[in-house]
Design an enzyme around this catalytic site. Sequence first.
Site, PDB file in Angstrom:
ATOM      1  N   GLY A  60       2.618   2.488  10.580  1.00  0.00           N
ATOM      2  CA  GLY A  60       3.559   3.578  10.335  1.00  0.00           C
ATOM      3  C   GLY A  60       4.309   4.025  11.585  1.00  0.00           C
ATOM      4  N   ASN A 114       0.869  -1.179   0.000  1.00  0.00           N
ATOM      5  CA  ASN A 114       0.000   0.000   0.000  1.00  0.00           C
ATOM      6  C   ASN A 114       0.907   1.230   0.000  1.00  0.00           C
ATOM      7  OD1 ASN A 114      -1.786   2.071   0.530  1.00  0.00           O
ATOM      8  ND2 ASN A 114      -2.228   1.437   2.637  1.00  0.00           N
ATOM      9  N   GLU A 134      -5.334  -4.622  10.959  1.00  0.00           N
ATOM     10  CA  GLU A 134      -4.290  -3.594  11.078  1.00  0.00           C
ATOM     11  C   GLU A 134      -4.495  -2.805  12.374  1.00  0.00           C
ATOM     12  OE1 GLU A 134      -2.364  -2.621   7.076  1.00  0.00           O
ATOM     13  OE2 GLU A 134      -3.940  -1.171   7.426  1.00  0.00           O
ATOM     14  N   HIS A 182      -9.438   1.481   5.272  1.00  0.00           N
ATOM     15  CA  HIS A 182      -8.122   1.689   5.900  1.00  0.00           C
ATOM     16  C   HIS A 182      -8.280   2.740   7.000  1.00  0.00           C
ATOM     17  CE1 HIS A 182      -3.988   2.890   6.519  1.00  0.00           C
ATOM     18  NE2 HIS A 182      -3.641   1.737   5.983  1.00  0.00           N
ATOM     19  N   LYS A 213       0.174   4.337  -0.340  1.00  0.00           N
ATOM     20  CA  LYS A 213      -0.420   5.571   0.206  1.00  0.00           C
ATOM     21  C   LYS A 213      -0.139   6.730  -0.757  1.00  0.00           C
ATOM     22  CE  LYS A 213       0.006   3.440   4.658  1.00  0.00           C
ATOM     23  NZ  LYS A 213       0.047   3.557   6.102  1.00  0.00           N
ATOM     24  N   SER A 272       3.601  -1.961  10.212  1.00  0.00           N
ATOM     25  CA  SER A 272       5.064  -1.987  10.361  1.00  0.00           C
ATOM     26  C   SER A 272       5.697  -3.335   9.996  1.00  0.00           C
ATOM     27  CB  SER A 272       5.474  -1.562  11.779  1.00  0.00           C
ATOM     28  OG  SER A 272       5.028  -0.243  12.040  1.00  0.00           O
ATOM     29  N   GLU A 285      -6.570   5.183   7.835  1.00  0.00           N
ATOM     30  CA  GLU A 285      -6.347   6.576   7.419  1.00  0.00           C
ATOM     31  C   GLU A 285      -7.582   7.147   6.716  1.00  0.00           C
ATOM     32  OE1 GLU A 285      -2.667   5.771   5.399  1.00  0.00           O
ATOM     33  OE2 GLU A 285      -1.796   5.297   7.351  1.00  0.00           O
TER      34      GLU A 285
HETATM   35  P1  PGA Z   1       2.961   0.391   7.515  1.00  0.00           P
HETATM   36  O1  PGA Z   1       1.485   0.629   6.891  1.00  0.00           O
HETATM   37  O2  PGA Z   1       3.434  -0.924   6.979  1.00  0.00           O
HETATM   38  O3  PGA Z   1       3.766   1.541   7.024  1.00  0.00           O
HETATM   39  O4  PGA Z   1       2.790   0.357   8.984  1.00  0.00           O
HETATM   40  C1  PGA Z   1       0.573  -0.413   6.800  1.00  0.00           C
HETATM   41  C2  PGA Z   1      -0.725   0.097   6.238  1.00  0.00           C
HETATM   42  O5  PGA Z   1      -1.111   1.228   6.557  1.00  0.00           O
HETATM   43  O6  PGA Z   1      -1.404  -0.586   5.447  1.00  0.00           O
END
Ligand code: PGA
Length: 272
Positions: free
Chosen positions: A192, A29, A186, A114, A31, A232, A116
């Site tokens: 992140g 992903n 998640e 997601h 983003k 992560s 976000e």
């Molecule tokens: P990350 O993001 O691996 O940077 O923690 C995962 C995600 O948001 O799908």
Amino acid sequence: MDKREIERIVRKEIVTGVFQIQDFLVVGNWKMNKTKKEVITFLDDIVNHDFGEKNTVVIAPPSAYLYLFEEKLRYSKILYGTQNFYPKDNGAFTGEFSIEMMRDFGCKYAIIGHSERRTIFYECDDFASKKILSCIQNQIKPILCVGENLEQRKHEDFKQFLVNQIKTAFSRIDKSDISKVIIAYEPIWAIGTGETATPDQVEEIHMFLRNFLVNEYGNDIGKEIPLLYGGSVKPANVKELALAQSVNGFLIGGASLSAQTFIEISDLLNGK
Ligand code: PGA
């Protein structure tokens, strides 16, 4: 050779053996990252890599670059998807894209719900259900993200929160279509942040979700739904996480931005 060394070698052999047969869904992903030039370089770097036969590799770039994926991955086994769309066929929705438009560019997957999108763009579970329905109607595989924040995790009933997210998101589709959905667990506190859930924590939630799915939708459907982990994930932790029960793949943010790291993760999941 001492006992520990023997143990280490045996364990490595077993892990490699497991990864050579178990298949995983590996989703990147991106983003809101990368320039056009960077996308081209990335695609040139991965297009000739042998990702193997058993795993499914998917990348979700910003929609503006989907045309490059269509162009560069035409003869590749690497699949791609969208991070977002608006769940209407067409009409006066300034700034939005329909799922049919995404399909036009060759998308096969869509990330839905997601955290976000939920926190920054106020998307709720009901909106996720509309997006899932749109996906099913357009033969796109939805990847539904669920996960608790740190505050929610402190409370006993946070698992019920995950169940409610799933139930509402599934509310608009027929039971027969439920197995077409992929779920990504998640935990928001691990996205992140560099803070990964431990393999034990991941296994606990994945087993809980698997039991819920089987009890709620029956054995055939409940066992079918792939359960991904996201938060992560990186080369240093992916193997241990992959050994947790009921982990069928990963949704990877930051570590999917580098072709080298993404390849490394995929190779590890191939038992290389
Ligand atoms: P990350 O993001 O691996 O940077 O923690 C995962 C995600 O948001 O799908």
